[in-house]
Design an enzyme around this catalytic site. Sequence first.
Site, mmCIF file in Angstrom:
data_model
loop_
_atom_site.group_PDB
_atom_site.id
_atom_site.type_symbol
_atom_site.label_atom_id
_atom_site.label_comp_id
_atom_site.label_asym_id
_atom_site.label_seq_id
_atom_site.Cartn_x
_atom_site.Cartn_y
_atom_site.Cartn_z
ATOM 1 N N GLU A 40 -41.516 -53.810 98.674
ATOM 2 C CA GLU A 40 -41.961 -55.052 98.015
ATOM 3 C C GLU A 40 -42.698 -54.756 96.703
ATOM 4 O O GLU A 40 -43.417 -55.620 96.195
ATOM 5 C CB GLU A 40 -42.881 -55.872 98.939
ATOM 6 C CG GLU A 40 -42.309 -56.255 100.279
ATOM 7 C CD GLU A 40 -41.231 -57.331 100.222
ATOM 8 O OE1 GLU A 40 -40.862 -57.743 99.117
ATOM 9 O OE2 GLU A 40 -40.740 -57.728 101.292
ATOM 10 N N HIS A 52 -49.475 -58.404 102.228
ATOM 11 C CA HIS A 52 -48.304 -59.097 102.794
ATOM 12 C C HIS A 52 -48.235 -58.730 104.265
ATOM 13 O O HIS A 52 -48.307 -57.555 104.633
ATOM 14 C CB HIS A 52 -47.013 -58.667 102.083
ATOM 15 C CG HIS A 52 -45.793 -58.918 102.934
ATOM 16 N ND1 HIS A 52 -45.487 -60.159 103.446
ATOM 17 C CD2 HIS A 52 -44.838 -58.071 103.407
ATOM 18 C CE1 HIS A 52 -44.394 -60.080 104.178
ATOM 19 N NE2 HIS A 52 -43.983 -58.818 104.178
ATOM 20 N N HIS A 101 -46.779 -60.224 108.480
ATOM 21 C CA HIS A 101 -45.865 -61.087 109.225
ATOM 22 C C HIS A 101 -46.674 -61.943 110.202
ATOM 23 O O HIS A 101 -46.587 -61.765 111.426
ATOM 24 C CB HIS A 101 -44.820 -60.231 109.948
ATOM 25 C CG HIS A 101 -43.968 -59.418 109.012
ATOM 26 N ND1 HIS A 101 -43.144 -58.395 109.429
ATOM 27 C CD2 HIS A 101 -43.813 -59.484 107.662
ATOM 28 C CE1 HIS A 101 -42.515 -57.875 108.380
ATOM 29 N NE2 HIS A 101 -42.920 -58.513 107.291
ATOM 30 N N HIS A 148 -40.238 -65.085 107.257
ATOM 31 C CA HIS A 148 -40.577 -63.699 106.973
ATOM 32 C C HIS A 148 -42.068 -63.439 107.158
ATOM 33 O O HIS A 148 -42.447 -62.560 107.924
ATOM 34 C CB HIS A 148 -40.131 -63.344 105.540
ATOM 35 C CG HIS A 148 -40.411 -61.931 105.138
ATOM 36 N ND1 HIS A 148 -39.897 -61.339 104.012
ATOM 37 C CD2 HIS A 148 -41.192 -60.967 105.706
ATOM 38 C CE1 HIS A 148 -40.321 -60.096 103.917
ATOM 39 N NE2 HIS A 148 -41.107 -59.845 104.937
HETATM 40 P P1 13P Z 1 -42.153 -51.814 103.433
HETATM 41 O O1 13P Z 1 -42.370 -50.865 104.558
HETATM 42 O O2 13P Z 1 -41.109 -51.338 102.475
HETATM 43 O O3 13P Z 1 -43.448 -52.166 102.769
HETATM 44 O O4 13P Z 1 -41.552 -53.141 104.059
HETATM 45 C C1 13P Z 1 -42.257 -53.869 105.006
HETATM 46 C C2 13P Z 1 -42.054 -55.323 104.841
HETATM 47 O O5 13P Z 1 -42.720 -56.079 105.514
HETATM 48 C C3 13P Z 1 -41.047 -55.823 103.880
HETATM 49 O O6 13P Z 1 -41.151 -57.192 103.699
HETATM 50 ZN ZN ZN Z 2 -42.338 -58.205 105.278
#
Ligand code: 13P
Ligand code: ZN
Length: 269
Positions: free
Chosen positions: A120, A143, A145, A215
């Site tokens: 990202e 970021h 989830h 996401h």
């Molecule tokens: P990365 O491990 O590349 O940071 O990806 C994790 C992720 O949540 C992508 O949206």
């Molecule tokens: Zn992600």
Amino acid sequence: MKLSKTNQSAQAAAARISEVAQLLYDKGWAEGGGGNLSVNVSEHYAGIDFDFRTYPVIPIKNTYKHIAGNYIFVSTKGSRMREMAIDPGSNLCLIKVAKSGDGFQVLFEDAENTGIPTSELPSHLAIHNFLAQQGGKERAIVHTHAQKLIALTHNKDFKNNEALNNVLLRMHTETIYFLPNGVGYLGFEVPGSESLAIGTLEALQDHKVVIWEKHGCLAVGADVHQAFDRIDMLDKAAGIYLDCLKAGFKPELLSEAQVSEIKALLNGA
Ligand code: 13P
Ligand code: ZN
């Protein structure tokens, strides 16, 4: 990255990252290698004295002049938050943006660390450039989830800013107080894509948190703890909403009058 090679204030920034990484995992928002984070740590590297000329320069598609020459801690691609919590050095890269703003180097990439930055990175770089341009206190991006926020994006009624904010900001008192502008909503984009970066940047013009359809979400903050808090409050609001539905009733929500009373607190009334 060998944190032993960094200075003490940068090590303190890494320690805060590991605290938040543990929280993300404990919340159940960081399955596998889910999520990523970054912090602009340039203030800790002023006057740093090491020779990085041999590190290759990786081009960036855009020119980010507001972060030209900046140093950024960024999680490595595939890193696990539960491992970041124990050993941030092995799960972070230090990148230096070129003075021209259109490339970056990964520093301290040595035999012990073959990590490359998160997939990202397009979003993280674009956002750091925007935050630096704004000149405010915000230096961190998280970021993750967040489960209950993701759940809401599976309801077609919530696939727009207005409907999503109408619920999230009226489920309990904290969200309206700490996030008076609400959240941005971004329809589905492929993880790691330029279009995800562009849409996120656009949503951040008016918000501190953006929810990514099916996401997760991304938040900015003065540090990683503030970014985490913002997501935590929203996920709690989503949780109360879902709990009410599970209990068999539609939540009443804070009334317009109650929302106004809370907003008055913000204005010092
Ligand atoms: P990365 O491990 O590349 O940071 O990806 C994790 C992720 O949540 C992508 O949206
Ligand atoms: Zn992600």
